[in-house]
Design a protein around this motif. Structure first.
Motif: not given
Lengths: 343, 299
Positions: B189-209
């Motif tokens: 709940d406290k997880l900042d979804m922007r960090l997940v998006e940032a992960g994708y933006d940095l070309y992280g795959g689903r598993l890597q994120v």
């Protein structure tokens, strides 16, 4: 701490006192064992309101009563525990002024070793621990403990053994040739252990095995109580009860009045109430065990009077054994074997 | 964040709660500890004769047939290990099932989450024993699942599910699952979804994120959930007894045996103390591991 306790018990006594005004009785009995009809009738006749609290083993009951402050008036210990209750002063002698009908007790239960002269207790119900077999799976002699300890192929894998160490060890010791279930004969005990270890792979479960599980065929044979077997048979006529001819435990649960009862007179009235044959019959009709009061059979239905689970066959009566509790040393050995068995 | 506690006023305010906690937690423990060094009483209870026999019996056994021979008490160790192993498996199952569930809830629209959380807590409304018997109704030989499969012709004869380790695991996972989902949800709940998006933006795959962004951030939820599941699981009594069919004992059953028909309260007390020591030790090690910085762990 002490002040808190004093305050608490004060509060408890206050509530108990208030309740006493309307005449109450607190019964501490095994679960699913007290006939609601019996209690209704008692309240109707005496105006005493009854509360029932359940326990699931003699050890639980003994431990709770020893602690005191329980608020119960009546307890129903098995024969093996009565002497401990007497020796520790936990139950009081029955009041001959109120309990006037001890003469109604069947002659065979009048003067019993665990309560000579019935000074402290009267019978509630008695029964046997034996075998239950589904005759549509195995139709041989059911009176053979070998069905459990050296099972025929038909039954292997469908056997349930009640997780009652004392009962199971007794039947096993008798089957292995022991006379006394508390035997210290190490050779015999070794035989018992090896026999149990060898039999266990053929057992499906060590469970209290609900009546339904037998009736519906989930379980095919097992060590079980006679009254429970009767209830199961009424659901499934294929089920038969066996009395191991090598020896089987006979037990009796007995009604006693606690020394620290808050309503001793009501309790004594209840004790005398259940000595009336028509009332004792209600106990049996509900729990499906015999009760030990002479003439009560007349008030029971046909089914109960002639039930093969209740009426022990002539030739197997002598195999039934009424036992004393074993010493701690022997109990420790039984526990060790039991733990090894269930490891 | 860090505040200096310890003013008199704070202490006074917390004193009643602390008193209850200390008394209610340590009082019984002290009794159990003392009992474990006494002798068994007549027909249960303890006799006030000091003895270390209970602790001896916990680890060693004298051969019944030859008291001179002393060996390890394997039976106790086997039961201990079974409890630990089943509890670890339960924890793992709860984590695997709980993670997607918590993630699902945490990613719903805020006003919907309350409803899903509410649904998760519904099992708590019913008594544990009743729920356990309900599972039994489902998996027994003539139960719902087997009858259904038989009728559909999927199986020829009923599958023996009752009275197996499988049944115990199903029961325990079912009972303890909410205890894993709730802390996981709290962490997500406290997880900042922007960090997940940032992960994708940095070309992280689903598993890597998942591995490098989400897991580290919700780890406190995992830690709390695992503790909440593991500790009650190791002492579980009802579920193994009803579903496991009692063919093998769990620790809870072994301890109960000593207070019941075994009538050896000191031995039961020693077992309970050992369980406590093992759980606390495991907890300390686990928390130390969980709180360690990743570099330290790898190096």
């Amino acid at each position: 701490m002490k002040t808190t306790l004093a305050l608490l018990s004060g509060a408890l006594m206050a509530t108990a006192g208030a309740a006493q005004a309307q005449e109450v009785l607190n019964i501490y009995n095994w679960g699913n064992y007290t006939s609601p009809e019996l209690i209704e009738k008692f309240t109707e006749e005496t105006g005493i309101e009854v509360t029932i609290t359940d326990y699931d083993s003699n050890d639980t009951a003994l431990a709770r009563i020893r602690q005191g402050g329980h608020g119960f008036d009546i307890v129903v210990p098995s024969n093996t525990y009565v002497q401990t209750f007497v020796e520790e002063g936990l139950i009081q002698p029955l009041d001959p002024e109120i309990v006037t009908d001890r003469g109604n007790i069947s002659p065979q239960w009048q003067d019993v070793a665990f309560d000579p002269g019935r000074e402290y207790t009267v019978p509630w119900a008695w029964g046997t621990t034996g075998l239950i077999v589904n005759s549509s799976v195995y139709d041989g002699d059911p009176n053979d403990a070998g069905l459990i300890f050296d099972p025929p192929e038909e039954l292997a894998g469908g056997i349930n053994v009640i997780p009652e160490m004392v009962d199971v060890m007794s039947i096993a010791v008798y089957y292995a040739g022991g006379e006394d279930r508390c035997t210290t004969d190490t050779e015999l005990l070794r035989k018992v252990r090896d026999m149990l270890m060898e039999a266990k792979p053929d057992w499906l479960a060590l469970d209290y095995g609900t009546i339904d599980a037998y009736a519906q065929g989930d379980l095919e044979a097992g060590i079980y109580w006679n009254g429970a077997t009767m209830r199961a048979r009424l659901e499934n006529p294929d089920l038969v009860y066996g009395y191991p001819r090598t020896g089987y435990p006979v037990w009796m649960d007995n009604v006693a009045v606690l020394s620290d009862a808050q309503n001793p007179e009501n309790a004594m009235q209840f004790v005398n109430f259940i000595l009336q044959p028509e009332n004792a019959a209600l106990i049996s009709e509900f729990a499906r065990y015999a009760n030990g009061v002479e003439g009560s059979a007349e008030f029971m239905d046909e089914e109960m009077r002639n039930a093969p689970e209740i009426v022990v066959p002539e030739d197997l009566v002598s195999a039934g054994r009424f036992s004393e509790p074993c010493s701690q040393d022997v109990t420790d050995i039984h526990t060790q074997i039991w733990t090894e068995l269930l490891q | 964040m860090r505040r200096r506690g310890g003013t008199l006023w704070n202490w006074l305010l917390s004193a009643p709660a602390l008193l209850v906690l200390v008394l209610a937690a340590s009082g019984p423990l002290v009794i159990v500890l003392v009992y474990s060094f006494l002798s068994p009483g007549n027909m249960g209870g303890v006799a006030w004769e000091p003895s270390t026999d209970a602790w001896f019996r916990l680890f060693f056994k004298r051969d019944i047939f030859d008291p001179e021979v002393v060996t390890w008490n394997e039976a106790h160790l086997v039961v201990f290990w079974r409890s630990v192993s089943l509890s670890l498996q339960t924890t793992a199952i709860c984590a695997i099932l709980g993670f997607p569930t918590a993630w699902f809830i945490a990613t719903r629209a805020p006003h919907r989450r309350a409803l899903w959380l509410f649904l998760i807590t519904i099992p708590f409304w019913t008594n544990l024993l009743v729920r356990t018997f309900a599972i039994q109704e489902l998996i027994r030989n003539t139960g719902t699942i087997n009858s259904l499969l038989l009728r559909l012709g999927v199986i020829g004869e009923p599958i023996q599910m009752m009275y197996t380790d499988f049944a115990v695991l199903v029961g325990m996972a079912y009972v303890f699952l909410p205890l894993m989902v709730l802390p996981l949800y709290a962490a997500m709940d406290k997880l900042d979804m922007r960090l997940v998006e940032a992960g994708y933006d940095l070309y992280g795959g689903r598993l890597q994120v998942l591995r490098h962004v989400i897991f580290p951030l919700v780890k406190p939820g995992f830690v709390a959930g695992s503790i909440l599941v593991f500790i009650p699981a190791i002492g579980a009594y009802v579920t193994p007894r009803v579903l496991g069919g009692g063919r093998t004992m769990m620790l809870g059953n072994l301890i109960e045996l000593q207070f019941g028909q075994g009538r050896n309260w000191p031995l039961g007390s020693a077992m309970a103390m050992l369980l406590l020591i093992v759980v606390v030790a495991a907890l300390v090690l686990y928390l130390r591991w969980a709180n360690a910085e990743p570099e330290q762990r790898n190096g």
